[in-house]
Design an enzyme around this catalytic site. Structure first.
Site, PDB file in Angstrom:
ATOM      1  N   PHE A 140      67.275  27.653  47.105  1.00 44.21           N
ATOM      2  CA  PHE A 140      66.279  26.584  46.979  1.00 44.21           C
ATOM      3  C   PHE A 140      66.550  25.747  45.734  1.00 44.21           C
ATOM      4  O   PHE A 140      67.166  26.196  44.763  1.00 44.21           O
ATOM      5  CB  PHE A 140      64.862  27.166  46.922  1.00 44.21           C
ATOM      6  CG  PHE A 140      64.584  27.993  45.693  1.00 44.21           C
ATOM      7  CD1 PHE A 140      64.166  27.412  44.500  1.00 44.21           C
ATOM      8  CD2 PHE A 140      64.725  29.376  45.725  1.00 44.21           C
ATOM      9  CE1 PHE A 140      63.904  28.176  43.368  1.00 44.21           C
ATOM     10  CE2 PHE A 140      64.470  30.157  44.600  1.00 44.21           C
ATOM     11  CZ  PHE A 140      64.057  29.552  43.426  1.00 44.21           C
ATOM     12  N   TRP A 184      70.515  16.517  46.282  1.00 46.56           N
ATOM     13  CA  TRP A 184      70.939  16.315  44.894  1.00 46.56           C
ATOM     14  C   TRP A 184      70.427  17.469  44.064  1.00 46.56           C
ATOM     15  O   TRP A 184      69.341  18.006  44.311  1.00 46.56           O
ATOM     16  CB  TRP A 184      70.362  15.002  44.366  1.00 46.56           C
ATOM     17  CG  TRP A 184      70.541  14.814  42.873  1.00 46.56           C
ATOM     18  CD1 TRP A 184      71.653  14.320  42.239  1.00 46.56           C
ATOM     19  CD2 TRP A 184      69.592  15.105  41.836  1.00 46.56           C
ATOM     20  NE1 TRP A 184      71.452  14.308  40.877  1.00 46.56           N
ATOM     21  CE2 TRP A 184      70.195  14.777  40.609  1.00 46.56           C
ATOM     22  CE3 TRP A 184      68.294  15.615  41.845  1.00 46.56           C
ATOM     23  CZ2 TRP A 184      69.543  14.946  39.389  1.00 46.56           C
ATOM     24  CZ3 TRP A 184      67.636  15.786  40.638  1.00 46.56           C
ATOM     25  CH2 TRP A 184      68.257  15.452  39.420  1.00 46.56           C
ATOM     26  N   CYS A 203      68.283  15.254  52.767  1.00 46.70           N
ATOM     27  CA  CYS A 203      68.128  16.194  53.883  1.00 46.70           C
ATOM     28  C   CYS A 203      68.219  15.499  55.236  1.00 46.70           C
ATOM     29  O   CYS A 203      67.794  16.048  56.252  1.00 46.70           O
ATOM     30  CB  CYS A 203      66.813  16.965  53.771  1.00 46.70           C
ATOM     31  SG  CYS A 203      66.645  17.875  52.215  1.00 46.70           S
ATOM     32  N   LYS A 229      71.534  19.593  55.177  1.00 42.92           N
ATOM     33  CA  LYS A 229      72.268  18.346  54.994  1.00 42.92           C
ATOM     34  C   LYS A 229      72.466  18.056  53.509  1.00 42.92           C
ATOM     35  O   LYS A 229      72.562  18.961  52.698  1.00 42.92           O
ATOM     36  CB  LYS A 229      71.539  17.221  55.721  1.00 42.92           C
ATOM     37  CG  LYS A 229      71.516  17.402  57.242  1.00 42.92           C
ATOM     38  CD  LYS A 229      71.211  16.111  57.943  1.00 42.92           C
ATOM     39  CE  LYS A 229      71.395  16.230  59.445  1.00 42.92           C
ATOM     40  NZ  LYS A 229      71.348  14.902  60.095  1.00 42.92           N
ATOM     41  N   ILE A 230      72.516  16.771  53.164  1.00 39.83           N
ATOM     42  CA  ILE A 230      72.846  16.387  51.798  1.00 39.83           C
ATOM     43  C   ILE A 230      71.615  16.424  50.897  1.00 39.83           C
ATOM     44  O   ILE A 230      70.497  16.111  51.323  1.00 39.83           O
ATOM     45  CB  ILE A 230      73.492  14.988  51.764  1.00 39.83           C
ATOM     46  CG1 ILE A 230      74.109  14.689  50.394  1.00 39.83           C
ATOM     47  CG2 ILE A 230      72.499  13.904  52.183  1.00 39.83           C
ATOM     48  CD1 ILE A 230      75.021  13.480  50.387  1.00 39.83           C
ATOM     49  N   GLY A 250      68.269  25.509  51.609  1.00 40.77           N
ATOM     50  CA  GLY A 250      69.451  25.555  52.463  1.00 40.77           C
ATOM     51  C   GLY A 250      70.195  26.838  52.170  1.00 40.77           C
ATOM     52  O   GLY A 250      70.493  27.135  51.017  1.00 40.77           O
TER      53      GLY A 250
END
EC number: 2.3.1.181
Length: 280
Positions: free
Chosen positions: A213, A94, A230, A91-92, A201
């Site tokens: 990573f 930073w 995440c 998912k998202i 991810g």
């Protein structure tokens, strides 16, 4: 024929050669996300063709939010901050200063065992943390490297309320972005909750891995407070420096990560994923 044999021999050697590390840029030379993504694709194509060995790109990014394919609209920044949608899993998250990012581009036997690849990356980072004196672990059902919090009954109350009244326990859509610093992902350590130190991810295309990573060495974790990191609402984020209570730099961590990645990835017994066959 001689040239063809030489080419085949060269490609066979690349298929089993040592892991190659490429330090793309850090600090003032941090690498724009799109530039790094383009380089990943170039190296990926070369690795698929056995023109280069397994390669790990290591770098820092300027501040950027990236969203994997499973990211939901409710997990993105509320203020319209740009997000780059990418083709990795997860998912998202930073990326930015103080975070060591690694993109292992590795050829794996087919059918690819994605979970085993993720576990190897976790293992290298867990070993790295241990070398710096921090115990980390995995959390069932959640990829990445974690610092475990206290049992729920021993955690401090939030906002003066008993934990029985913690809205996150009863509201699946509770939004920490709207509810002040006591619920912010960056303050999970103060709340003694589970907190993620490294995010993972990946994507596998044509049997070759991409993405990888991000390891929080000493970033400003408040960047994570704009999103649901995440997609996880009941835990937060951590950094190596924050957990150790002392300054730690990427310059210190970089060779340690490289050494453990080399040890784990080069010495792994790579196997294809087992496929269950149903009786005819």
């Amino acid at each position: 024929m001689g040239a063809l044999r030489a080419l085949r021999a060269s490609r066979e050697a690349l298929a089993v050669s040592e892991l190659r590390f490429v330090r793309m840029g850090f600090g003032a030379e941090a690498v724009d996300y799109q530039v790094a993504w383009d380089e990943q694709r170039r190296v990926h194509a070369a690795r698929f063709a056995d023109e280069v060995p397994d390669t790990v790109l290591l770098l820092e990014h300027p501040p950027v939010y990236t969203a994997g394919r499973r990211t939901e609209a409710s997990e993105r920044p509320l203020d319209g901050t740009p997000v780059i949608d990418v083709d990795r899993g997860g998912k998202i998250t930073w990326h930015g200063p103080g975070q060591l990012v690694g993109y292992p581009i590795q050829k794996l036997p087919r059918p690819v065992d994605v979970v085993a690849h993720v576990r190897r990356l976790e293992e290298a980072l867990i070993r790295t943390c241990a070398e710096f004196g921090l115990q980390t672990t995995r959390v069932e059902g959640r990829s990445g490297v974690w610092v475990l919090g206290d049992p729920v009954e021993k955690r401090p109350a939030l906002g003066g309320l008993a934990l029985d009244f913690d809205p996150r326990l009863t509201d699946d859509q509770f939004d920490p972005r709207l509810n002040g610093p006591e619920y912010a992902p960056s303050n999970a350590g103060q709340r003694r909750e589970d907190r993620k130190l490294a995010q993972i991810g990946i994507r596998v295309a044509k049997g070759v891995t991409m993405h990888g990573f991000s390891f929080n060495v000493n970033p400003d974790n408040r960047w994570f407070d704009k999103i649901i990191p995440c997609g996880i609402r009941d835990a937060g984020v951590a950094s190596l420096a924050g957990e150790l209570g002392r300054e730690v730099t990427i310059e210190e961590v970089l060779p340690v990560v490289e050494r453990h990645l080399r040890d784990v990835l080069e010495n792994a017994e790579l196997k294809p994923r087992e496929v269950e066959r149903t009786p005819a």
